[in-house]
Design an enzyme around this catalytic site. Sequence first.
Site, PDB file in Angstrom:
ATOM      1  N   ASN A  78       0.795  -1.210   0.000  1.00  0.00           N
ATOM      2  CA  ASN A  78       0.000   0.000   0.000  1.00  0.00           C
ATOM      3  C   ASN A  78       0.834   1.269   0.000  1.00  0.00           C
ATOM      4  O   ASN A  78       0.297   2.367  -0.019  1.00  0.00           O
ATOM      5  CB  ASN A  78      -0.926   0.017   1.229  1.00  0.00           C
ATOM      6  N   LYS A 126      30.842  -6.744 -21.443  1.00  0.00           N
ATOM      7  CA  LYS A 126      30.715  -5.340 -21.047  1.00  0.00           C
ATOM      8  C   LYS A 126      29.586  -5.195 -20.036  1.00  0.00           C
ATOM      9  O   LYS A 126      28.468  -5.639 -20.275  1.00  0.00           O
ATOM     10  CB  LYS A 126      30.424  -4.468 -22.272  1.00  0.00           C
ATOM     11  N   HIS A 182      29.450  -6.355 -12.799  1.00  0.00           N
ATOM     12  CA  HIS A 182      28.903  -5.500 -11.740  1.00  0.00           C
ATOM     13  C   HIS A 182      27.435  -5.796 -11.438  1.00  0.00           C
ATOM     14  O   HIS A 182      26.874  -5.273 -10.475  1.00  0.00           O
ATOM     15  CB  HIS A 182      29.106  -4.015 -12.086  1.00  0.00           C
ATOM     16  N   ASP A 186      22.602 -19.723 -20.930  1.00  0.00           N
ATOM     17  CA  ASP A 186      22.811 -19.466 -19.509  1.00  0.00           C
ATOM     18  C   ASP A 186      24.312 -19.475 -19.236  1.00  0.00           C
ATOM     19  O   ASP A 186      24.944 -20.528 -19.176  1.00  0.00           O
ATOM     20  CB  ASP A 186      22.116 -20.526 -18.663  1.00  0.00           C
ATOM     21  N   MET A 187      24.887 -18.306 -19.045  1.00  0.00           N
ATOM     22  CA  MET A 187      26.336 -18.197 -18.862  1.00  0.00           C
ATOM     23  C   MET A 187      26.812 -18.801 -17.552  1.00  0.00           C
ATOM     24  O   MET A 187      27.997 -19.077 -17.384  1.00  0.00           O
ATOM     25  CB  MET A 187      26.771 -16.735 -18.929  1.00  0.00           C
TER      26      MET A 187
END
Length: 263
Positions: free
Chosen positions: A78, A166, A170, A152-153
Amino acid sequence: MGSNDEHFLYAMQLVADTSFPMVLETVIKLKVLEAIAEAGPDAQLTAHEIVSRLLSLARKGSMNQGQFECMDSHLLPNTSFRMRMGHAIVEGGVAYEKVHGRHTFEYSTLDATRKEAFNNAMLNHTTIVMKEILECYNGFINLESIQHVGGDMFKEVPQGDAIFMKWILHNWSDDDCVKLLKNCYKALPVYGKVIIVEEILPFVSDTSSSTKLCTQLDVKMMAFLGGKELTEDEFVALAKGAGFIGITKKCFVCNHWVMELYK
């Protein structure tokens, strides 16, 4: 740093600046600073201790009903998106997943508008950055295969003379990064290499535009993906943890370092 680089940094700061006002708004509304101040001038509180103090303030009546609802996980649906994200950040864990119930990338596949916006953002950013990289980086010369294959790496990475990534590391936790890099290690021949393009978080902060952007992205990665921007030492640790001998920084463009990992 040239004028084009400065313009790129300022533009990226505007894009990445969404996290700070969101967090600041929540900190003010929940009286987080007041809770920290009450602990004393030299106090160093954990996130759990801050939340405990906020709950204590709520019980004492120092918070109004709206603020108290923000602290009540049962009422999260909410509250506004910003307040829910802020609460999740204070609580710990991946804020985006706690608010939406699924990973950012998974959520994007279910929302066509968001998916298109995200893909266009990545395309435009990569177009700008790669143009600059190709003008100063010669590491693609003499390579016979850099494949672009879906999959799927975290399960398997296609074999090639080089693996290019690239803005990948991160996005993920340290454990996930090591798992991915180990798959890269297996897929490379003895003379192969991993080419990564990432920002490097300074170990000691400063007021430069470069550091400001990197710090903003660090907060964004934490809140939306559970990842983080990495220092140079952290990149080295991940590389060695996956079996590589370390990293070599090759060139710096658009606030990104192009780095190579060798077996």
